[in-house]
Design a protein around this motif. Structure first.
Motif, PDB file in Angstrom:
ATOM      1  N   MET A   1      19.578  31.199  96.529  1.00 37.27           N
ATOM      2  CA  MET A   1      20.062  31.417  96.573  1.00 37.27           C
ATOM      3  C   MET A   1      19.817  32.861  95.293  1.00 37.27           C
ATOM      4  O   MET A   1      20.273  31.750  94.819  1.00 37.27           O
ATOM      5  N   THR A   2      19.927  33.745  95.756  1.00 35.70           N
ATOM      6  CA  THR A   2      19.860  34.369  94.577  1.00 35.70           C
ATOM      7  C   THR A   2      21.066  35.216  95.058  1.00 35.70           C
ATOM      8  O   THR A   2      21.627  35.961  95.176  1.00 35.70           O
ATOM      9  N   ASP A   3      21.871  35.450  93.237  1.00 40.16           N
ATOM     10  CA  ASP A   3      22.944  36.522  93.502  1.00 40.16           C
ATOM     11  C   ASP A   3      22.253  37.891  92.463  1.00 40.16           C
ATOM     12  O   ASP A   3      21.979  37.139  91.683  1.00 40.16           O
ATOM     13  N   VAL A   4      23.524  38.945  93.040  1.00 43.03           N
ATOM     14  CA  VAL A   4      22.749  40.081  92.061  1.00 43.03           C
ATOM     15  C   VAL A   4      24.566  40.498  91.176  1.00 43.03           C
ATOM     16  O   VAL A   4      25.826  40.072  91.563  1.00 43.03           O
ATOM     17  N   ILE A   5      23.799  40.265  90.475  1.00 48.47           N
ATOM     18  CA  ILE A   5      24.454  40.670  89.030  1.00 48.47           C
ATOM     19  C   ILE A   5      24.761  42.056  88.585  1.00 48.47           C
ATOM     20  O   ILE A   5      23.655  42.542  87.509  1.00 48.47           O
ATOM     21  N   GLN A   6      25.937  42.283  87.763  1.00 51.27           N
ATOM     22  CA  GLN A   6      25.999  43.964  87.391  1.00 51.27           C
ATOM     23  C   GLN A   6      25.974  43.529  85.904  1.00 51.27           C
ATOM     24  O   GLN A   6      26.590  42.571  85.218  1.00 51.27           O
ATOM     25  N   ALA A   7      25.136  43.734  85.424  1.00 54.98           N
ATOM     26  CA  ALA A   7      24.702  43.636  83.928  1.00 54.98           C
ATOM     27  C   ALA A   7      25.118  44.660  82.926  1.00 54.98           C
ATOM     28  O   ALA A   7      24.027  46.191  83.297  1.00 54.98           O
ATOM     29  N   THR A   8      25.744  44.919  82.342  1.00 57.25           N
ATOM     30  CA  THR A   8      25.696  45.817  81.072  1.00 57.25           C
ATOM     31  C   THR A   8      25.627  44.913  80.032  1.00 57.25           C
ATOM     32  O   THR A   8      25.588  44.461  78.372  1.00 57.25           O
ATOM     33  N   LYS A   9      24.527  46.369  78.858  1.00 54.60           N
ATOM     34  CA  LYS A   9      24.068  45.812  77.545  1.00 54.60           C
ATOM     35  C   LYS A   9      25.032  45.716  76.122  1.00 54.60           C
ATOM     36  O   LYS A   9      26.118  47.081  76.853  1.00 54.60           O
ATOM     37  N   ARG A  10      25.345  44.962  75.457  1.00 54.90           N
ATOM     38  CA  ARG A  10      26.363  44.924  74.065  1.00 54.90           C
ATOM     39  C   ARG A  10      25.812  45.619  73.039  1.00 54.90           C
ATOM     40  O   ARG A  10      24.621  44.662  72.535  1.00 54.90           O
ATOM     41  N   ASP A  11      26.438  45.654  72.341  1.00 55.72           N
ATOM     42  CA  ASP A  11      25.512  46.233  71.370  1.00 55.72           C
ATOM     43  C   ASP A  11      26.383  45.587  69.684  1.00 55.72           C
ATOM     44  O   ASP A  11      25.717  44.698  69.014  1.00 55.72           O
ATOM     45  N   SER A  12      27.168  45.110  69.953  1.00 59.49           N
ATOM     46  CA  SER A  12      27.916  44.260  69.109  1.00 59.49           C
ATOM     47  C   SER A  12      27.959  42.696  69.556  1.00 59.49           C
ATOM     48  O   SER A  12      27.882  42.497  70.354  1.00 59.49           O
ATOM     49  N   THR A  13      28.154  42.182  68.747  1.00 63.71           N
ATOM     50  CA  THR A  13      27.915  40.851  68.946  1.00 63.71           C
ATOM     51  C   THR A  13      28.569  39.858  67.347  1.00 63.71           C
ATOM     52  O   THR A  13      29.411  40.555  67.157  1.00 63.71           O
ATOM     53  N   GLY A  14      28.892  38.506  68.263  1.00 66.08           N
ATOM     54  CA  GLY A  14      29.723  37.871  66.724  1.00 66.08           C
ATOM     55  C   GLY A  14      30.715  37.290  67.251  1.00 66.08           C
ATOM     56  O   GLY A  14      31.059  37.893  68.481  1.00 66.08           O
ATOM     57  N   THR A  15      31.828  36.592  67.009  1.00 61.60           N
ATOM     58  CA  THR A  15      33.150  35.939  66.987  1.00 61.60           C
ATOM     59  C   THR A  15      34.380  37.247  68.164  1.00 61.60           C
ATOM     60  O   THR A  15      34.242  37.284  69.208  1.00 61.60           O
ATOM     61  N   ALA A  16      34.477  37.958  66.749  1.00 61.37           N
ATOM     62  CA  ALA A  16      35.342  39.053  66.865  1.00 61.37           C
ATOM     63  C   ALA A  16      35.020  39.799  67.927  1.00 61.37           C
ATOM     64  O   ALA A  16      36.370  40.080  69.467  1.00 61.37           O
ATOM     65  N   ALA A  17      33.461  39.995  68.722  1.00 57.78           N
ATOM     66  CA  ALA A  17      33.105  40.982  69.505  1.00 57.78           C
ATOM     67  C   ALA A  17      33.041  40.244  70.553  1.00 57.78           C
ATOM     68  O   ALA A  17      33.881  40.764  72.116  1.00 57.78           O
ATOM     69  N   THR A  18      32.653  38.826  71.347  1.00 56.32           N
ATOM     70  CA  THR A  18      33.339  38.141  71.920  1.00 56.32           C
ATOM     71  C   THR A  18      34.438  37.957  73.018  1.00 56.32           C
ATOM     72  O   THR A  18      34.372  37.779  73.566  1.00 56.32           O
ATOM     73  N   ILE A  19      35.261  37.589  71.668  1.00 57.85           N
ATOM     74  CA  ILE A  19      36.450  37.657  72.205  1.00 57.85           C
ATOM     75  C   ILE A  19      37.518  38.743  73.328  1.00 57.85           C
ATOM     76  O   ILE A  19      37.722  38.858  74.003  1.00 57.85           O
ATOM     77  N   ARG A  20      36.807  40.140  72.035  1.00 59.96           N
ATOM     78  CA  ARG A  20      37.242  41.100  73.242  1.00 59.96           C
ATOM     79  C   ARG A  20      36.521  41.320  74.793  1.00 59.96           C
ATOM     80  O   ARG A  20      37.018  41.650  75.571  1.00 59.96           O
ATOM     81  N   LEU A  21      35.534  40.380  74.853  1.00 64.14           N
ATOM     82  CA  LEU A  21      34.819  41.137  75.987  1.00 64.14           C
ATOM     83  C   LEU A  21      35.817  39.878  77.016  1.00 64.14           C
ATOM     84  O   LEU A  21      36.073  40.857  77.949  1.00 64.14           O
ATOM     85  N   ARG A  22      35.648  39.241  75.944  1.00 63.46           N
ATOM     86  CA  ARG A  22      36.488  37.637  77.709  1.00 63.46           C
ATOM     87  C   ARG A  22      38.300  38.487  77.978  1.00 63.46           C
ATOM     88  O   ARG A  22      38.679  38.087  78.964  1.00 63.46           O
ATOM     89  N   ARG A  23      38.445  38.839  76.905  1.00 64.78           N
ATOM     90  CA  ARG A  23      39.420  39.382  77.029  1.00 64.78           C
ATOM     91  C   ARG A  23      38.957  40.914  77.664  1.00 64.78           C
ATOM     92  O   ARG A  23      40.495  40.640  79.133  1.00 64.78           O
ATOM     93  N   ASN A  24      38.526  41.518  78.505  1.00 65.78           N
ATOM     94  CA  ASN A  24      38.435  42.069  79.213  1.00 65.78           C
ATOM     95  C   ASN A  24      38.043  41.508  80.441  1.00 65.78           C
ATOM     96  O   ASN A  24      36.918  42.637  81.341  1.00 65.78           O
ATOM     97  N   GLY A  25      37.358  40.067  80.500  1.00 71.71           N
ATOM     98  CA  GLY A  25      36.672  40.088  82.061  1.00 71.71           C
ATOM     99  C   GLY A  25      35.906  39.968  82.130  1.00 71.71           C
ATOM    100  O   GLY A  25      35.397  39.536  83.280  1.00 71.71           O
ATOM    101  N   LEU A  26      35.443  39.486  80.616  1.00 71.86           N
ATOM    102  CA  LEU A  26      33.531  39.628  80.962  1.00 71.86           C
ATOM    103  C   LEU A  26      33.183  38.789  80.120  1.00 71.86           C
ATOM    104  O   LEU A  26      34.361  37.934  79.257  1.00 71.86           O
ATOM    105  N   VAL A  27      32.162  37.745  80.712  1.00 64.33           N
ATOM    106  CA  VAL A  27      31.266  36.957  79.894  1.00 64.33           C
ATOM    107  C   VAL A  27      30.081  37.480  78.831  1.00 64.33           C
ATOM    108  O   VAL A  27      29.083  38.059  79.905  1.00 64.33           O
ATOM    109  N   PRO A  28      29.005  36.742  77.221  1.00 65.59           N
ATOM    110  CA  PRO A  28      29.041  37.168  76.729  1.00 65.59           C
ATOM    111  C   PRO A  28      26.937  36.350  77.673  1.00 65.59           C
ATOM    112  O   PRO A  28      27.484  35.081  78.011  1.00 65.59           O
TER     113      PRO A  28
END
Length: 209
Positions: A1-28
């Motif tokens: 089975m192939t799932d269709v996933i919506q992906a957006t590019k992210r410019d910021s990396t690092g711990t602080a950026a990934t924590i913000r992503l997760r708080r917004n319901g996103l997975v890096p």
């Protein structure tokens, strides 16, 4: 089975950026492979949960990128509940890939009606197949297993074009007697055994009294 996933590019990396992503319901996530540059992505956590439910290995990325990708690795939190990060590999649907898929046991082992218990030694196996034909799982028919018998990886039902990478002699499931019954048998054997005679002092036959 192939799932269709919506992906957006992210410019910021690092711990602080990934924590913000997760708080917004996103997975890096990171997309790499095929000699192209790495893409740092963000994927909705709800869609990642869908991947887990479906046991999907292949995904179709849409949105900021349009690629077919293989889920290479998932990084989990300390409790093993939430996915913290995804590694994705670009693939051509016709190329061969090595993946791990779960095993599903079908049927009722004869040995369970003979007083035994069906035990699963392995929950998943490694296979090789084209990226576009990865099965969700492999089926093991246990109907014919009697007490004391086992099934190996070579007994799994392989779809056309799927090659087993795991050793075919690896035991996947077996039927054994309940522990209490095994203990009773061992106790009976020990009662009937001849006692071992241990000589005192270790002298030979010619030792003088």
């Amino acid at each position: 089975m192939t799932d269709v996933i919506q992906a957006t590019k992210r410019d910021s990396t690092g711990t602080a950026a990934t924590i913000r992503l997760r708080r917004n319901g996103l997975v890096p996530a990171v997309l790499y492979g095929h000699g192209e540059s790495n893409e740092h992505l963000a994927i909705p956590a709800t869609q990642v949960k869908g991947l887990l439910r479906h046991h999907s290995k292949m995904i179709k990325l849409t949105g900021d990128v349009n690629e077919n990708a293989l889920v290479s690795e998932m990084q989990w939190d300390a409790l093993g509940i939430e996915v913290l990060h995804l590694d994705l590999i670009r693939v051509n649907l016709k190329e061969k890939v090595d993946v791990t898929v779960p095993i599903e046991t079908h049927g009722e082992a004869v040995g369970t009606r003979e007083g035994g218990i069906l035990l699963e030694n392995m929950r998943e196996v490694d296979i090789r197949c084209s990226a576009g034909a990865i099965p969700e799982s492999l089926v093991l028919d246990v109907n014919g297993l009697h007490l004391g018998e086992h099934a190996t990886a070579s007994d799994l039902q392989l779809p056309e074009g799927v090659e087993l990478v795991t050793d075919g002699d690896a035991v996947v499931a077996h039927v054994e007697a309940p522990r209490a019954e095994q203990a009773d048998e061992e106790a009976t054997d020990s009662i009937g055994a001849e006692p071992e005679v241990i000589s005192k002092g270790g002298g030979g036959d010619d030792e003088e009294a």
